[in-house]
Design a protein around this motif. Structure first.
Motif, PDB file in Angstrom:
ATOM      1  N   PRO A   2      42.067  35.809  41.909  1.00  0.00           N
ATOM      2  CA  PRO A   2      42.757  36.127  43.249  1.00  0.00           C
ATOM      3  C   PRO A   2      42.503  35.568  44.579  1.00  0.00           C
ATOM      4  O   PRO A   2      43.037  35.857  45.554  1.00  0.00           O
ATOM      5  N   GLY A   3      41.176  34.591  44.438  1.00  0.00           N
ATOM      6  CA  GLY A   3      40.890  33.793  46.059  1.00  0.00           C
ATOM      7  C   GLY A   3      41.986  33.031  46.266  1.00  0.00           C
ATOM      8  O   GLY A   3      42.074  32.627  47.630  1.00  0.00           O
ATOM      9  N   ALA A   4      42.361  32.261  45.511  1.00  0.00           N
ATOM     10  CA  ALA A   4      44.147  31.355  45.586  1.00  0.00           C
ATOM     11  C   ALA A   4      44.744  32.731  46.757  1.00  0.00           C
ATOM     12  O   ALA A   4      45.046  31.825  48.037  1.00  0.00           O
ATOM     13  N   THR A   5      46.029  33.553  46.102  1.00  0.00           N
ATOM     14  CA  THR A   5      45.885  33.883  47.163  1.00  0.00           C
ATOM     15  C   THR A   5      46.278  34.565  48.024  1.00  0.00           C
ATOM     16  O   THR A   5      46.245  34.815  49.272  1.00  0.00           O
ATOM     17  N   LEU A   6      44.283  35.860  48.347  1.00  0.00           N
ATOM     18  CA  LEU A   6      43.582  36.020  49.452  1.00  0.00           C
ATOM     19  C   LEU A   6      43.414  34.914  50.452  1.00  0.00           C
ATOM     20  O   LEU A   6      43.829  35.040  51.484  1.00  0.00           O
TER      21      LEU A   6
ATOM     22  N   TYR B  48      52.170  31.724  45.977  1.00  0.00           N
ATOM     23  CA  TYR B  48      51.464  32.582  46.533  1.00  0.00           C
ATOM     24  C   TYR B  48      52.081  33.182  47.524  1.00  0.00           C
ATOM     25  O   TYR B  48      51.772  34.798  47.195  1.00  0.00           O
ATOM     26  N   LEU B  49      53.408  32.941  48.294  1.00  0.00           N
ATOM     27  CA  LEU B  49      53.580  33.692  49.186  1.00  0.00           C
ATOM     28  C   LEU B  49      54.379  34.689  49.048  1.00  0.00           C
ATOM     29  O   LEU B  49      54.644  35.699  48.825  1.00  0.00           O
ATOM     30  N   GLN B  50      54.813  34.704  47.662  1.00  0.00           N
ATOM     31  CA  GLN B  50      55.876  35.896  47.375  1.00  0.00           C
ATOM     32  C   GLN B  50      54.752  37.656  46.595  1.00  0.00           C
ATOM     33  O   GLN B  50      55.118  38.186  47.286  1.00  0.00           O
ATOM     34  N   ALA B  51      53.589  37.026  47.442  1.00  0.00           N
ATOM     35  CA  ALA B  51      53.111  38.446  46.823  1.00  0.00           C
ATOM     36  C   ALA B  51      52.261  38.745  48.380  1.00  0.00           C
ATOM     37  O   ALA B  51      51.367  39.393  47.945  1.00  0.00           O
ATOM     38  N   ILE B  52      52.512  38.153  48.619  1.00  0.00           N
ATOM     39  CA  ILE B  52      51.521  38.519  50.402  1.00  0.00           C
ATOM     40  C   ILE B  52      51.968  40.100  50.161  1.00  0.00           C
ATOM     41  O   ILE B  52      50.811  40.504  50.624  1.00  0.00           O
TER      42      ILE B  52
END
Length: 464
Positions: free
Chosen positions: A170-174, A132-136
């Motif tokens: 997207p709740g996970a990445t958010l 996930y942190l790759q998309a921050i």
């Protein structure tokens, strides 16, 4: 309504008769056999054509014997829980049980993670190319990112999302975007978040067990919830965070349905809020609805349902207004799944090897407990029909409903491999089945749980 526990028959070991311990051992041996066959067959398939896409089937892991700074701590925590966990859980003050269980779970998860070191075990876990942190940085404008989220799911799409971002709503990445916004960015904070929040699933399960079964069974289950082998994957994976959110949804509904909280209506609404969020953390966790239904059935009430549904609509409404289409996202995810390893991994192997992964993550004590739960299921169902269930029967039905949800996920074909991590939200509710094991065997079964976790974490590099 629950009946008084005086209707419950004494356990076999308390009456001095045969306890079924031999059957428990046979069930555990069957679990060992299942894992052994999955390893041997999986090794053969992987060596032949590489279609499993795992290095140490059935687990997503590599052979890597090692020790680390967490090794002494993990051994000490395991020994302490085995030696003192059952007696302490039985006698500790009621208010102290939940924080003590959370602290013990946190110590176990953290020590296991640190076997791999602070870097490889915690800070780097959520920073790999799939995470996930790759998309921050692509969420500088959250509204725009949500509106275009579905456009980047497929592998052929421009700037397609990393695997885990594409594989979840997207709740996970958010979650990690918001952590970054408040100054808690980077792998270390993300890892700590997952460990601390993920460990809170243990007290959540105890809250539900107290409400639906009774205090005694919750206390008996506590050491098994703490010392579960699945803790290897709790530290650190975002699925541990998902499991905790789902667990608190179930716990709050249990409080509301049994009216064992001061504000049951608020608890029902809060349960719905968390369930709605759960569905926007992971598509597959819509199956937590099976457990929520089980809670209402066991409490023999539909009173919390309107507020539960009202709360559950909040997250879908907010995400939809923000421009994200959950149904389209799921449709595209299925397509993306079959574009990648999911399209090549053979269903004929994983449909049963997934259960071997679950056996490792849940542990042999859970297997033996589920054997007892299955044996007691017919009587529990009959008692449920007449409204005369005792505490152990309600626990039996709750764990078996969790097993039903897990089997539905298995049969769907959307969970081929990696289930030791992905199925944490369901495995959590299998663990209390160990509370059905005879009192005199608890330390032995806890030792078996600890040994599995320590062997896996010291012999394998699990990759999550």
């Amino acid at each position: 309504m629950k009946t008084e526990d005086r209707t419950e028959r004494p356990t076999m070991d308390e009456t001095g008769h045969r306890t079924g311990r031999r059957s428990d051992l046979i069930a555990a041996a069957a679990g060992v056999l299942l894992v052994t066959v999955a390893v041997l067959v999986g090794r053969s398939i992987q060596d032949a054509d590489g279609s499993l896409y795992v290095h140490w089937p059935p687990l997503l892991a590599s052979w890597h014997p090692h020790t680390g700074p967490g090794t002494p701590a993990a051994v000490v925590v395991a020994a302490a829980v085995v030696a003192y966990g059952p007696s302490l859980a039985d006698r500790i003050r009621r208010r102290a049980l939940l924080p003590a269980a959370w602290a013990a779970s946190l110590a176990w998860v953290l020590s296991l993670a640190l076997i791999d070191g602070w870097g490889r075990g915690i800070t780097e876990r959520l920073t790999t190319k799939h995470e996930y942190l790759q998309a921050i940085d692509r969420f500088q404008n959250i509204g725009a990112a949500l509106r275009s989220f579905d456009d980047h799911i497929l592998l052929g799409s421009p700037d397609n999302w990393p695997t885990h971002v594409a594989g979840h709503p997207p709740g996970a990445t958010l979650t990690f975007v918001l952590l970054d916004r408040i100054g808690l960015g980077g792998g270390a904070w993300a890892g700590v978040w997952c460990i601390v929040v993920g460990s809170s699933a243990v007290p959540a399960a105890l809250v539900a067990l107290r409400a639906l079964a009774d205090e005694r069974l919750a206390r008996r289950a506590a050491p098994f919830l703490v010392l579960a082998p699945v803790a290897v994957w709790t530290g650190t994976s975002a699925d541990a965070y998902f499991a905790a959110v789902a667990a608190w949804s179930v716990a709050l509904l249990a409080l509301a349905a049994t009216r064992s909280v001061r504000l049951p209506r608020a608890a029902a609404f809060a349960s719905g809020l968390l369930f709605g969020l759960t569905c926007y953390l992971s598509y597959g966790l819509t199956l937590i609805a099976v457990l929520l239904l089980a809670v209402l059935v066991l409490a023999r009430t539909a009173r919390p349902l309107p507020l539960l549904l009202a709360g559950a609509l909040v997250a879908p409404v907010l995400f939809t207004l923000a421009g994200y289409n959950w149904w389209e996202g799921y449709r595209l995810l299925v397509e993306r799944y079959y574009q990648g390893a999911g399209g090549f991994r053979p269903y004929s192997y994983w449909v049963w090897a997934n259960l071997a992964c679950t056996t490792i993550a849940a542990g042999l004590a859970t297997v033996a407990g589920l054997r007892r739960a299955t044996a007691g299921a017919p009587g529990a169902v009959r008692a449920l029909r007449t409204g005369t269930t005792c505490a152990s029967q309600r626990l039996i039905l709750l764990t078996l409903m969790a097993l039903l949800a897990l089997l539905a996920a298995d049969l769907s074909g959307m969970s081929k491999a990696e289930t030791e991590r992905i199925w944490q939200p369901f495995i959590l509710w299998l663990l209390p089945a160990a509370a059905l094991l005879p009192t005199g065997t608890r330390r032995g079964w806890l030792t078996a749980q600890a040994v599995v976790a320590l062997l896996v974490n010291h012999l394998l590099w699990t990759g999550w």
